[in-house]
Enzyme design. Structure first.
Site, PDB file in Angstrom:
ATOM      1  N   GLU A  41      49.742  43.632  48.328  1.00 13.31           N
ATOM      2  CA  GLU A  41      49.020  44.790  48.867  1.00 13.31           C
ATOM      3  C   GLU A  41      48.683  44.584  50.346  1.00 13.31           C
ATOM      4  O   GLU A  41      48.248  43.507  50.752  1.00 13.31           O
ATOM      5  CB  GLU A  41      47.724  44.988  48.080  1.00 13.31           C
ATOM      6  N   LYS A 111      47.233  54.568  45.979  1.00 11.21           N
ATOM      7  CA  LYS A 111      46.248  53.887  45.141  1.00 11.21           C
ATOM      8  C   LYS A 111      45.126  54.842  44.715  1.00 11.21           C
ATOM      9  O   LYS A 111      44.510  55.511  45.548  1.00 11.21           O
ATOM     10  CB  LYS A 111      45.672  52.705  45.916  1.00 11.21           C
ATOM     11  N   CYS A 146      46.044  46.502  42.925  1.00 12.36           N
ATOM     12  CA  CYS A 146      44.831  45.707  43.042  1.00 12.36           C
ATOM     13  C   CYS A 146      43.679  46.214  42.156  1.00 12.36           C
ATOM     14  O   CYS A 146      43.705  46.004  40.950  1.00 12.36           O
ATOM     15  CB  CYS A 146      44.406  45.633  44.513  1.00 12.36           C
TER      16      CYS A 146
END
Length: 267
Positions: A41, A111, A146
């Site tokens: 990431e 995300k 994440c």
């Protein structure tokens, strides 16, 4: 299917162009070793370097996309290019790219769960809205990033969309490394799917990174795990193992919640 997870460090003193060139070189070096390559990431800027997000942002088809597309094409691999800071219509997103072996964009993912509570990514970036899966040869991959790893409903949605494996790039802090490996295994076990979780190494923005990229099979067994420093994990995935696991222990068929709204009762 052969997969390589490239756990790289984000060096704040390394110019971003040099960082892109280094990542592209590492991807090219996996030619002949991997069918799928994964980067972490926000490796272009650092997941905790929020003061640089706006300055280092770029459009979807910007320099990171171009560099990674060329690397995927040269290596002849599927490439999950980690994520970068995307700028679009005045908003910033934490965006992942999945590129095909011919360098074409197969999918992008913004995300959904932003980390930071009342600071950093949570207030500086907009949230994505769409679940994303990608059909690779013999394996359908669901994409998360994440902090997404803490939200099991996202991965249930990806399973419902056909995912047999999850790719999760991250910039996970060393302070909570135990959660990183625990959650990767939990997402694998509860969804009977492979998890390929690729983190960053080193320290950036004063935050020590967990490293310890990990690949977990559909039974929750760890196939490979990195240490804290820069490292490349190479594993072989058996797509048939997802099917046999789900057949031998068909827990997903017993789902009740999330399949149809249960009856409600008021006292």
């Amino acid at each position: 299917m052969r997969a390589s997870l490239i756990q790289i460090a984000v060096d704040p003193d390394e110019p971003v162009d040099a960082r892109r060139a280094r990542a592209a070189r590492l991807v090219r070096e996996e030619s002949g070793h991997a069918d799928l390559v994964v980067l972490p990431e926000l490796w272009t800027v650092g997941a905790f370097a929020s003061d640089l997000f706006a300055a280092e942002s770029e459009p979807l088809n910007g320099p990171t996309h171009r560099a990674m597309a060329a690397a995927a094409r040269d290596a002849g691999v599927w490439l999950h290019a980690g994520s970068f800071v995307e700028a679009e219509a005045g908003a910033l997103y934490n965006t992942s790219l999945v590129l095909s072996p011919d360098g074409e964009l197969a999918a992008s993912y913004r995300k959904i769960h932003r980390f930071g509570f009342d600071k950093g990514e949570a207030v500086m970036m907009a949230a994505g809205e769409d679940l994303v899966t990608v059909d690779l040869p013999h394996l359908t991959v669901g994409v998360g990033t994440c902090y997404d790893l803490r939200f099991p409903e996202l991965f249930r949605g990806l399973v419902d969309a056909g995912a047999q494996a999850f790719v999760v790039p991250a910039g996970w802090p060393a302070l909570r490394r135990a959660h990183w490996t625990l959650l990767a295994r939990a997402r694998a076990v509860e969804n009977q799917a492979y998890v390929l979780a690729c983190g960053t190494a080193g320290t950036h923005a004063g935050v020590e990174q967990a490293g310890h990229s990990i690949v977990v099979d559909p039974w929750g067994e760890t196939l490979a795990e990195a240490g804290p420093d820069e490292e490349i994990l190479r594993v072989v995935l058996d797509p048939a193992k997802v099917r046999t696991t789900r057949e031998q222990f068909p827990a997903l068929k017993d789902r009740v919640l999330g399949i149809a709204p249960p009856p409600t009762r008021r006292a």
